[in-house]
Design an enzyme around this catalytic site. Structure first.
Site, PDB file in Angstrom:
ATOM      1  N   TYR A   1       0.818  -1.211   0.000  1.00 42.95           N
ATOM      2  CA  TYR A   1       0.000   0.000   0.000  1.00 42.95           C
ATOM      3  C   TYR A   1       0.854   1.265   0.000  1.00 42.95           C
ATOM      4  O   TYR A   1       0.404   2.319  -0.455  1.00 42.95           O
ATOM      5  CB  TYR A   1      -0.911   0.030   1.232  1.00 42.95           C
ATOM      6  CG  TYR A   1      -2.248  -0.646   1.015  1.00 42.95           C
ATOM      7  CD1 TYR A   1      -2.320  -1.989   0.673  1.00 42.95           C
ATOM      8  CD2 TYR A   1      -3.433   0.060   1.180  1.00 42.95           C
ATOM      9  CE1 TYR A   1      -3.545  -2.606   0.493  1.00 42.95           C
ATOM     10  CE2 TYR A   1      -4.667  -0.551   1.009  1.00 42.95           C
ATOM     11  CZ  TYR A   1      -4.711  -1.879   0.654  1.00 42.95           C
ATOM     12  OH  TYR A   1      -5.933  -2.478   0.478  1.00 42.95           O
ATOM     13  N   LYS A  33       3.163 -15.235   1.968  1.00 43.75           N
ATOM     14  CA  LYS A  33       3.515 -16.096   0.840  1.00 43.75           C
ATOM     15  C   LYS A  33       5.030 -16.286   0.881  1.00 43.75           C
ATOM     16  O   LYS A  33       5.774 -15.836  -0.012  1.00 43.75           O
ATOM     17  CB  LYS A  33       3.081 -15.463  -0.485  1.00 43.75           C
ATOM     18  CG  LYS A  33       1.590 -15.583  -0.779  1.00 43.75           C
ATOM     19  CD  LYS A  33       1.174 -16.969  -1.257  1.00 43.75           C
ATOM     20  CE  LYS A  33       1.586 -17.204  -2.692  1.00 43.75           C
ATOM     21  NZ  LYS A  33       1.176 -18.578  -3.134  1.00 43.75           N
ATOM     22  N   ASP A  90      -2.862 -18.101   0.120  1.00 50.82           N
ATOM     23  CA  ASP A  90      -3.858 -18.766  -0.744  1.00 50.82           C
ATOM     24  C   ASP A  90      -4.535 -19.911   0.008  1.00 50.82           C
ATOM     25  O   ASP A  90      -5.745 -20.097  -0.058  1.00 50.82           O
ATOM     26  CB  ASP A  90      -3.220 -19.233  -2.063  1.00 50.82           C
ATOM     27  CG  ASP A  90      -1.951 -20.058  -1.878  1.00 50.82           C
ATOM     28  OD1 ASP A  90      -1.396 -20.073  -0.753  1.00 50.82           O
ATOM     29  OD2 ASP A  90      -1.505 -20.695  -2.852  1.00 50.82           O
ATOM     30  N   ASP A 105      -6.388  -7.144   3.741  1.00 49.14           N
ATOM     31  CA  ASP A 105      -7.514  -6.495   3.061  1.00 49.14           C
ATOM     32  C   ASP A 105      -8.416  -7.549   2.425  1.00 49.14           C
ATOM     33  O   ASP A 105      -9.637  -7.558   2.614  1.00 49.14           O
ATOM     34  CB  ASP A 105      -6.959  -5.542   1.982  1.00 49.14           C
ATOM     35  CG  ASP A 105      -8.059  -4.807   1.237  1.00 49.14           C
ATOM     36  OD1 ASP A 105      -8.994  -4.316   1.895  1.00 49.14           O
ATOM     37  OD2 ASP A 105      -7.981  -4.741  -0.004  1.00 49.14           O
ATOM     38  N   ASP A 148     -12.241  -9.217   3.947  1.00 46.95           N
ATOM     39  CA  ASP A 148     -13.500  -9.181   3.187  1.00 46.95           C
ATOM     40  C   ASP A 148     -14.080 -10.597   3.097  1.00 46.95           C
ATOM     41  O   ASP A 148     -15.294 -10.795   3.242  1.00 46.95           O
ATOM     42  CB  ASP A 148     -13.274  -8.656   1.759  1.00 46.95           C
ATOM     43  CG  ASP A 148     -13.636  -7.185   1.614  1.00 46.95           C
ATOM     44  OD1 ASP A 148     -13.498  -6.444   2.602  1.00 46.95           O
ATOM     45  OD2 ASP A 148     -14.054  -6.783   0.514  1.00 46.95           O
TER      46      ASP A 148
HETATM   47  C1  IPM Z   1     -10.451  -1.393   3.604  1.00 45.79           C
HETATM   48  C2  IPM Z   1     -10.708  -0.736   2.278  1.00 45.79           C
HETATM   49  C3  IPM Z   1      -9.577   0.236   1.995  1.00 45.79           C
HETATM   50  C4  IPM Z   1      -8.304  -0.579   1.854  1.00 45.79           C
HETATM   51  C5  IPM Z   1      -9.775   1.168   0.804  1.00 45.79           C
HETATM   52  C6  IPM Z   1     -11.061   1.944   0.889  1.00 45.79           C
HETATM   53  C7  IPM Z   1      -8.598   2.099   0.621  1.00 45.79           C
HETATM   54  O1  IPM Z   1     -10.853  -1.703   1.288  1.00 45.79           O
HETATM   55  O2  IPM Z   1     -10.381  -0.678   4.614  1.00 45.79           O
HETATM   56  O3  IPM Z   1     -10.345  -2.607   3.657  1.00 45.79           O
HETATM   57  O4  IPM Z   1      -8.000  -1.096   0.774  1.00 45.79           O
HETATM   58  O5  IPM Z   1      -7.591  -0.711   2.865  1.00 45.79           O
HETATM   59 MG    MG Z   2     -10.877  -3.679   2.005  1.00 47.49          MG
END
Ligand code: IPM
Ligand code: MG
Length: 385
Positions: free
Chosen positions: A146, A197, A230, A254, A258
């Protein structure tokens, strides 16, 4: 903090899309806590993301950045939306959030994935796979790909271009986030799974070696395992309950968070805390935000789920203000409201009652009132970390 002490100062940055709607309901809950629990809170508001770009030409002004540094805690809604998709990279809404994380040095991102009993059926996975799930992803938040240099898009002639990002970690960065994961694991089931990884990336190999060293030196009482990212993605849907605390880098964190969120039934349920180091004066920079994004497709329609932001506020009470009892109370109120059948659209199931964003916020406050009067109603809930 006693009722007489200076109020704790919370900076609210609702942001874009559904951010303002979910923030408004969370403010009700926060104001209830401020008014009923002998713990004073004061609120300031600011702009971040696309709304800040529209007003000031930047997704975060220096003045708002200073306010965030001065606040005792920051509560953020969400940033981004199609309206700003074609902006230059440096002024995209996301940059506002990334600057907050970087300048406040919020290196440890805590993302719990907890299944409320009432929602176990809402997951796309089988009930027995997710019922009782309680895992915590600790995501490194200020390093890795990032922020790594070099980065950019360059012309390399012949109509060709080259895009570069750099995955980079140092020993110190790995150790400090590792310590957060091990310390929290000690308050849970004492198991940490470190994810990278190492089979492909030097930065992943370093991550594995340094986590192993830290563990041997300071955390032998915690069980440590390692997993490739993975495989972890696969194991999370195969058998998520094998995990307790997962510690991983910025990008894998990240993606995996999710994925973990969907185990719980809805992205709209998951809170997060982003924490910095404890400073000499005892203060710790911290930002709390729901994991869901700005959801532009449903923004402004009053249907968004405010619970992830309300639960993020509960994390604020726990981690910034050491108010675990208040955090438990908010989490219990949320659990009871779900038990009673209230559902926003994202978590609606047959036989349950569809409520709006506002009705959900009101239901939580009503339940807080009932809990304060000692009428606990539905079964006690455990949520968050
Ligand atoms: C998160 C989001 C952010 C990230 C974006 C909005 C920059 O996806 O907080 O997980 O990628 O960290
Ligand atoms: Mg995210």
């Amino acid at each position: 903090m006693s009722a007489m002490a200076t109020p704790a100062r919370v900076l609210c940055l609702p942001g874009d899309g559904i951010g303002p709607e979910v923030m408004a309901e969370t403010r009700r809950v926060a104001e209830w806590i401020g008014g009923h629990r002998g713990f004073r809170l004061s609120f300031a508001d600011g702009l971040v993301g696309g709304v800040s770009y529209d007003a000031h030409g930047t997704p975060l002004t220096d003045a708002t950045m200073r306010q965030a540094m001065d606040a005792d805690a920051v509560l953020l809604g969400a940033v981004g939306g199609p309206k700003w998709d074609n902006l230059d990279f440096q002024v995209r809404p996301e940059r506002g959030l990334l600057r907050l994380r970087k300048d406040m040095d919020l290196f440890a991102n805590l993302r719990p994935a907890t299944v409320f009993p009432a929602l176990a059926e809402a997951s796309t996975l089988k009930h027995e796979v997710v019922a009782g799930l309680d895992i915590l992803i600790v995501r490194e938040l200020t390093g890795g790909v990032y922020f790594g240099e070099p980065r950019g898009i360059a012309d390399i002639g012949n109509g060709q271009r080259r895009g570069v990002n750099t995955q980079v970690y140092t020993t110190a960065e790995i150790h400090r986030v590792g310590r957060v994961a091990f310390d929290i694991a000690r308050k849970r089931s004492r198991r940490v799974c470190s994810v990278e990884k190492a089979n492909v990336m030097e930065s992943g190999l370093l991550w594995r070696e340094e986590i192993t060293k830290l563990h041997a030196a300071e955390y032998k009482d915690v069980a440590l395992s390692h997993m490739y990212a993975d495989n972890c993605a696969m194991q999370l849907v195969r058998n998520p309950k094998q995990f307790d605390v997962i510690v991983t880098d910025n990008l894998f964190g990240d993606v995996l968070s999710d994925e973990a969120s969907m185990l719980t039934g809805s992205l709209g349920m998951l809170p997060s805390a982003s924490l910095g180091a404890r400073q000499a004066n005892g203060k710790m920079h911290a930002l709390y935000e729901p994991i869901h994004g700005s959801a532009p497709d449903i923004a402004g329609r009053g249907v968004a789920n405010p619970l992830a932001t309300i639960l993020s506020f509960a994390m604020m009470l726990r981690y910034s203000f050491d108010r675990s009892d208040d955090a438990d109370l908010v989490e219990r109120a949320v659990g009871n409201v779900l038990d009673a059948g209230a559902r926003t659209r994202d978590i609606l199931q047959p036989g349950k009652r569809l409520v709006s964003t506002k009705e959900m916020g009101e239901a939580v406050v009503t339940e807080l009132d009932a809990l304060a009067r000692g009428k606990t109603g539905a079964a006690k809930q455990k949520a968050g970390v």
